[in-house]
Design a protein around this motif. Structure first.
Motif, short mmCIF file in Angstrom:
data_model
loop_
_atom_site.label_atom_id
_atom_site.label_comp_id
_atom_site.label_asym_id
_atom_site.label_seq_id
_atom_site.Cartn_x
_atom_site.Cartn_y
_atom_site.Cartn_z
N MET A 1 -7.28 0.51 1.96
CA MET A 1 -5.91 0.03 2.16
C MET A 1 -5.07 1.04 2.93
O MET A 1 -4.21 0.67 3.74
N GLN A 2 -5.30 2.31 2.71
CA GLN A 2 -4.58 3.33 3.46
C GLN A 2 -4.95 3.28 4.95
O GLN A 2 -4.10 3.47 5.82
N GLY A 3 -6.23 3.00 5.23
CA GLY A 3 -6.64 2.83 6.62
C GLY A 3 -5.99 1.62 7.26
O GLY A 3 -5.55 1.66 8.41
N ILE A 4 -5.93 0.50 6.51
CA ILE A 4 -5.27 -0.71 7.02
C ILE A 4 -3.79 -0.44 7.26
O ILE A 4 -3.22 -0.88 8.27
N LEU B 1 6.35 -7.47 15.69
CA LEU B 1 6.98 -6.45 14.85
C LEU B 1 7.35 -7.02 13.49
O LEU B 1 7.11 -6.38 12.45
N ALA B 2 7.93 -8.21 13.47
CA ALA B 2 8.29 -8.83 12.20
C ALA B 2 7.05 -9.09 11.34
O ALA B 2 7.06 -8.87 10.12
N LEU B 3 5.97 -9.55 11.98
CA LEU B 3 4.74 -9.82 11.23
C LEU B 3 4.14 -8.52 10.70
O LEU B 3 3.65 -8.47 9.56
N MET B 4 4.18 -7.46 11.50
CA MET B 4 3.63 -6.18 11.06
C MET B 4 4.47 -5.58 9.93
O MET B 4 3.94 -4.92 9.04
N GLN B 5 5.79 -5.81 9.96
CA GLN B 5 6.63 -5.34 8.87
C GLN B 5 6.27 -6.05 7.57
O GLN B 5 6.22 -5.42 6.50
N GLN B 6 6.03 -7.35 7.65
CA GLN B 6 5.61 -8.08 6.46
C GLN B 6 4.25 -7.59 5.97
O GLN B 6 4.03 -7.43 4.76
N ALA B 7 3.32 -7.36 6.93
CA ALA B 7 2.00 -6.87 6.54
C ALA B 7 2.10 -5.48 5.92
O ALA B 7 1.41 -5.18 4.93
N GLU B 8 2.95 -4.64 6.48
CA GLU B 8 3.11 -3.29 5.94
C GLU B 8 3.67 -3.34 4.52
O GLU B 8 3.24 -2.60 3.64
N GLN B 9 4.62 -4.25 4.28
CA GLN B 9 5.17 -4.38 2.94
C GLN B 9 4.11 -4.88 1.96
O GLN B 9 4.01 -4.40 0.82
N SER B 10 3.28 -5.82 2.42
CA SER B 10 2.21 -6.32 1.55
C SER B 10 1.20 -5.23 1.25
O SER B 10 0.72 -5.11 0.10
N VAL B 11 0.85 -4.42 2.26
CA VAL B 11 -0.09 -3.32 2.03
C VAL B 11 0.50 -2.30 1.08
O VAL B 11 -0.20 -1.79 0.19
N ARG C 1 0.24 -3.62 -2.34
CA ARG C 1 -1.14 -3.53 -2.82
C ARG C 1 -1.51 -2.10 -3.17
O ARG C 1 -2.21 -1.85 -4.17
N LEU C 2 -1.05 -1.14 -2.38
CA LEU C 2 -1.31 0.27 -2.68
C LEU C 2 -0.66 0.68 -4.00
O LEU C 2 -1.26 1.42 -4.80
N ASP C 3 0.56 0.21 -4.23
CA ASP C 3 1.23 0.50 -5.50
C ASP C 3 0.44 -0.07 -6.68
O ASP C 3 0.29 0.58 -7.72
#
Length: 321
Positions: free
Chosen positions: A15-18, A247-257, A260-262
């Protein structure tokens, strides 16, 4: 299913790599959109020069004859994306174009498409694409794309009468609120309001404009410049909105990642605490077992000692008598 620390550690590393990849894509989206924004603003100055030239032409040649909206053939230039990671960008624009054309048009429009994925999205809407162009890979590619589109439109216009072809541009742009929305902008024939404004507008300078070219050739050159500037700006705006969507999609993906990391970190702490508790319990149980064994051994030895002493005393008593 029970999870071990090794499994959670592998998942956390993945997940850190993603997250690193998503963060890189988000950064590239921000960086890539800036040059396209500058290009869109820069071409506006060129477009104003073209309109000023059209103003000078109209001030000397008088009203344009034959400009009307009763066109018979329609050309739609659709700006899509082939770069991916921008959500349903192509599908949204394809649906808007299909709605504008209607279910059963009297005459099918000529569709010029930018991007193979956009062509597939239009084909899913039962729209036939005449020619597919590669999207611009950089700011320098916008000029190449605008030239190719201008040449193709010139070819189409040469196959028809000049004022019997209407050209529209379909792309996703930002609205007044800053949100992205599909837009279809009429390009040809020229907007009558623009022609009326240029014809009624007074020439500011005392020096009247003069041209030696044949009026028809000059007017065609001005229209071609108008086409190029409009296509250039539409391509730049489409690239800006594409990067904004990514950018908006990557922000959503980053928040989801991050979420998941938490969750993985929380699971790791829980599993580690469970293992520590289990180890402590094993130590305590082992200690209690050893303690009981020690007490039992001491009691046995004491019992043996207590059993031997009376016998010894009984054996020694008759000897004293």
């Amino acid at each position: 299913m029970a999870q071990t620390l090794e499994t959670l550690a592998r998942r956390t590393t993945s997940m850190q790599g993603i997250r690193s990849v998503v963060h890189t894509m988000k950064t590239l989206s921000v960086i890539n959109s800036v040059p396209y924004e500058h290009a869109a603003r820069a071409v506006e100055a060129y477009h104003r020069t073209i309109l000023e030239g059209l103003h000078a032409f109209l001030s000397q040649s008088g009203p344009i004859k034959g400009v009307n909206s009763g066109t018979t053939d329609q050309v739609i230039v659709v700006f899509g994306s082939d770069h991916g990671l921008c959500g349903n960008y192509n599908e949204t624009l394809a649906a808007h174009v299909a709605d504008q054309i209607g279910p059963s048009p009297h005459k099918a429009p000529i569709i010029l498409c930018i991007g193979a994925q956009m062509a597939d999205a239009l084909a899913d809407r039962s729209l036939v694409v005449e020619k597919v162009f590669f999207p611009a890979a950089s700011v320098d590619g916008i000029g190449r794309l605008a030239n190719l589109l201008t040449q193709k439109l010139d070819t189409i216009r040469q196959d028809h009468h000049l004022h019997e072809v209407s050209v529209s541009l379909a792309y996703i742009a930002r609205n007044a609120e800053g949100a992205q929305a599909p837009e279809i902008k009429p390009l040809l024939p020229l907007d009558p309001s623009i022609i009326d404004e240029l014809q009624t507008k007074r020439w500011a300078s005392r020096s009247l404009p003069y041209f030696s070219m044949p009026p028809d050739d000059l007017f065609t050159a001005l229209i071609r410049g108008h086409l190029f500037a409009s296509l250039f700006k539409a391509a730049a705006v489409a690239m800006v909105t594409e990067n904004a969507a990514r950018l908006a999609l990557m922000q959503q993906a980053e928040q989801s990642v991050d979420d998941r990391l938490d969750a993985l970190k929380s699971d790791t702490r829980a599993v580690r605490q469970t293992e520590i508790t289990t180890e402590l319990l094993d130590v305590i149980i082992g200690f209690e077992a050893l303690k009981k064994k020690s007490i039992h051994t001491e009691g046995t030895e004491k019992s043996v000692r207590d059993g031997e002493n009376p016998t010894t005393k009984q054996d020694e008593a008759p000897k004293k008598e």
